[in-house]
Design a protein around this motif. Sequence first.
Motif, PDB file in Angstrom:
ATOM      1  N   ALA A 154       0.841  -1.206   0.000  1.00 41.97           N
ATOM      2  CA  ALA A 154       0.000   0.000   0.000  1.00 41.97           C
ATOM      3  C   ALA A 154       0.874   1.254   0.000  1.00 41.97           C
ATOM      4  O   ALA A 154       0.549   2.246  -0.671  1.00 41.97           O
ATOM      5  CB  ALA A 154      -0.920  -0.007   1.207  1.00 41.97           C
ATOM      6  N   CYS A 155       1.989   1.220   0.726  1.00 40.62           N
ATOM      7  CA  CYS A 155       2.885   2.380   0.767  1.00 40.62           C
ATOM      8  C   CYS A 155       3.587   2.591  -0.566  1.00 40.62           C
ATOM      9  O   CYS A 155       3.838   3.727  -0.981  1.00 40.62           O
ATOM     10  CB  CYS A 155       3.910   2.214   1.885  1.00 40.62           C
ATOM     11  N   ARG A 156       3.882   1.492  -1.249  1.00 38.74           N
ATOM     12  CA  ARG A 156       4.456   1.606  -2.590  1.00 38.74           C
ATOM     13  C   ARG A 156       3.477   2.333  -3.521  1.00 38.74           C
ATOM     14  O   ARG A 156       3.859   3.183  -4.316  1.00 38.74           O
ATOM     15  CB  ARG A 156       4.781   0.217  -3.136  1.00 38.74           C
ATOM     16  N   GLN A 157       2.198   1.997  -3.414  1.00 38.97           N
ATOM     17  CA  GLN A 157       1.174   2.652  -4.233  1.00 38.97           C
ATOM     18  C   GLN A 157       1.021   4.121  -3.856  1.00 38.97           C
ATOM     19  O   GLN A 157       0.842   4.983  -4.729  1.00 38.97           O
ATOM     20  CB  GLN A 157      -0.162   1.920  -4.077  1.00 38.97           C
ATOM     21  N   LEU A 158       1.090   4.418  -2.555  1.00 36.04           N
ATOM     22  CA  LEU A 158       1.013   5.815  -2.120  1.00 36.04           C
ATOM     23  C   LEU A 158       2.161   6.632  -2.705  1.00 36.04           C
ATOM     24  O   LEU A 158       1.958   7.752  -3.186  1.00 36.04           O
ATOM     25  CB  LEU A 158       1.058   5.886  -0.590  1.00 36.04           C
ATOM     26  N   ALA A 159       3.372   6.081  -2.642  1.00 31.89           N
ATOM     27  CA  ALA A 159       4.531   6.800  -3.167  1.00 31.89           C
ATOM     28  C   ALA A 159       4.416   6.986  -4.679  1.00 31.89           C
ATOM     29  O   ALA A 159       4.774   8.047  -5.212  1.00 31.89           O
ATOM     30  CB  ALA A 159       5.809   6.041  -2.821  1.00 31.89           C
ATOM     31  N   ALA A 160       3.916   5.974  -5.383  1.00 29.06           N
ATOM     32  CA  ALA A 160       3.751   6.080  -6.834  1.00 29.06           C
ATOM     33  C   ALA A 160       2.720   7.152  -7.179  1.00 29.06           C
ATOM     34  O   ALA A 160       2.912   7.946  -8.111  1.00 29.06           O
ATOM     35  CB  ALA A 160       3.334   4.730  -7.411  1.00 29.06           C
ATOM     36  N   SER A 161       1.618   7.183  -6.427  1.00 30.03           N
ATOM     37  CA  SER A 161       0.599   8.205  -6.640  1.00 30.03           C
ATOM     38  C   SER A 161       1.173   9.596  -6.392  1.00 30.03           C
ATOM     39  O   SER A 161       0.925  10.541  -7.161  1.00 30.03           O
ATOM     40  CB  SER A 161      -0.592   7.960  -5.712  1.00 30.03           C
ATOM     41  N   ALA A 162       1.961   9.734  -5.336  1.00 25.18           N
ATOM     42  CA  ALA A 162       2.583  11.022  -5.021  1.00 25.18           C
ATOM     43  C   ALA A 162       3.545  11.447  -6.127  1.00 25.18           C
ATOM     44  O   ALA A 162       3.561  12.613  -6.521  1.00 25.18           O
ATOM     45  CB  ALA A 162       3.322  10.930  -3.684  1.00 25.18           C
ATOM     46  N   ARG A 163       4.335  10.513  -6.645  1.00 19.47           N
ATOM     47  CA  ARG A 163       5.277  10.858  -7.714  1.00 19.47           C
ATOM     48  C   ARG A 163       4.549  11.353  -8.959  1.00 19.47           C
ATOM     49  O   ARG A 163       5.002  12.294  -9.614  1.00 19.47           O
ATOM     50  CB  ARG A 163       6.145   9.644  -8.059  1.00 19.47           C
ATOM     51  N   ARG A 164       3.421  10.720  -9.289  1.00 19.59           N
ATOM     52  CA  ARG A 164       2.652  11.170 -10.456  1.00 19.59           C
ATOM     53  C   ARG A 164       2.144  12.600 -10.260  1.00 19.59           C
ATOM     54  O   ARG A 164       2.218  13.434 -11.161  1.00 19.59           O
ATOM     55  CB  ARG A 164       1.475  10.221 -10.711  1.00 19.59           C
ATOM     56  N   LYS A 165       1.629  12.886  -9.069  1.00 18.82           N
ATOM     57  CA  LYS A 165       1.110  14.230  -8.794  1.00 18.82           C
ATOM     58  C   LYS A 165       2.228  15.260  -8.805  1.00 18.82           C
ATOM     59  O   LYS A 165       2.058  16.372  -9.328  1.00 18.82           O
ATOM     60  CB  LYS A 165       0.382  14.237  -7.448  1.00 18.82           C
ATOM     61  N   VAL A 166       3.369  14.900  -8.234  1.00 14.32           N
ATOM     62  CA  VAL A 166       4.502  15.823  -8.205  1.00 14.32           C
ATOM     63  C   VAL A 166       4.998  16.085  -9.625  1.00 14.32           C
ATOM     64  O   VAL A 166       5.272  17.230 -10.006  1.00 14.32           O
ATOM     65  CB  VAL A 166       5.636  15.263  -7.324  1.00 14.32           C
ATOM     66  N   ALA A 167       5.106  15.027 -10.430  1.00 15.44           N
ATOM     67  CA  ALA A 167       5.588  15.182 -11.807  1.00 15.44           C
ATOM     68  C   ALA A 167       4.671  16.087 -12.620  1.00 15.44           C
ATOM     69  O   ALA A 167       5.131  16.837 -13.491  1.00 15.44           O
ATOM     70  CB  ALA A 167       5.698  13.806 -12.473  1.00 15.44           C
ATOM     71  N   ALA A 168       3.369  16.034 -12.320  1.00 10.08           N
ATOM     72  CA  ALA A 168       2.408  16.848 -13.070  1.00 10.08           C
ATOM     73  C   ALA A 168       2.447  18.317 -12.659  1.00 10.08           C
ATOM     74  O   ALA A 168       2.055  19.189 -13.447  1.00 10.08           O
ATOM     75  CB  ALA A 168       0.996  16.292 -12.867  1.00 10.08           C
ATOM     76  N   ARG A 169       2.915  18.612 -11.446  1.00 11.86           N
ATOM     77  CA  ARG A 169       2.813  19.984 -10.928  1.00 11.86           C
ATOM     78  C   ARG A 169       4.157  20.680 -10.718  1.00 11.86           C
ATOM     79  O   ARG A 169       4.217  21.896 -10.629  1.00 11.86           O
ATOM     80  CB  ARG A 169       2.068  19.956  -9.582  1.00 11.86           C
TER      81      ARG A 169
END
Length: 295
Positions: A154-169
């Motif tokens: 679950a933490c791996r998924q959280l970090a992946a989601s965060a990376r996508r949001k950071v990359a977009a902004r």
Amino acid sequence: MDLHSGRRVTDPRLEREWPTHRPAVFGAAYRITGSVADAEDVVQDTWLRAASRDLGDVRDLRAWLVTVAARRALDVLTSARARRVDYVGPWLPEPLLTGPDAAEPVLLDETVGTAMLVVLEELTPAERVAFVLHEAFAVDYARIGAVLGRSAAACRQLAASARRKVAARHRPAAPAAERDRVLAQFRAAYENRDETAMLALLDPDATLTTDGGAAEGLFAARKIISGMERVARVLVRVTRRNTLTLTPAEVNGEPGFLIVRNGRVIGVDTVTVADGRIVAYRRVLNPAKLGHLSR
């Protein structure tokens, strides 16, 4: 435990290694909370927790200290986000001076930059913790799971989601030489109240964000200002009404300015530069966020 006094003796290993690990402890807490004051409190809490514990079974002391700090910082962040609902005007992280004379040593990388901290504020608390611990401190997902009370997967998924949001902004930082050149030219235009020269340095879609909190008597806009003409007009109007000096300083690992009036620091500016122009100008004026600069 000291058998004669009944008092617990701090682990010699902790006393020996704490100065080495403290910048990482502070850095994790600051990245998670966006607050120098809160990060300092977390550092103190982490030391007290470590000093009261038998660390004989702790293999990686740095990782253990960072995760203890992250757990406490998560509690602080959750409480702070509830308070920010009523915050007056835009919210910006507390500026952290990181030059050679900085009072608070911190491990520097892109994740401590002001622009990045603004983006991290848009993540959920769990995403923010997972991103900071994994990207900035290489903490494994099992340890992150212990902080968040979730599985490693679950933490791996959280970090992946965060990376996508950071990359977009988040825009990658411009080369240092480019930033230095643009900021030097901007400083001259600002102090000469030269709106034309300032316009030449601003991106057409540039934004100006000022964080004054609820403090009275400050020249802080209650909304983000967009567009090069409006940004230049507001900045020039402010400096025409006030005798202000911009002093170059390293802020959050990047070049920025201290705003000085009558010999006193009353604000801190940070800037994002892309393609030779300023795309985002951020100004912290809230006195509650500047107290640590005078220590």
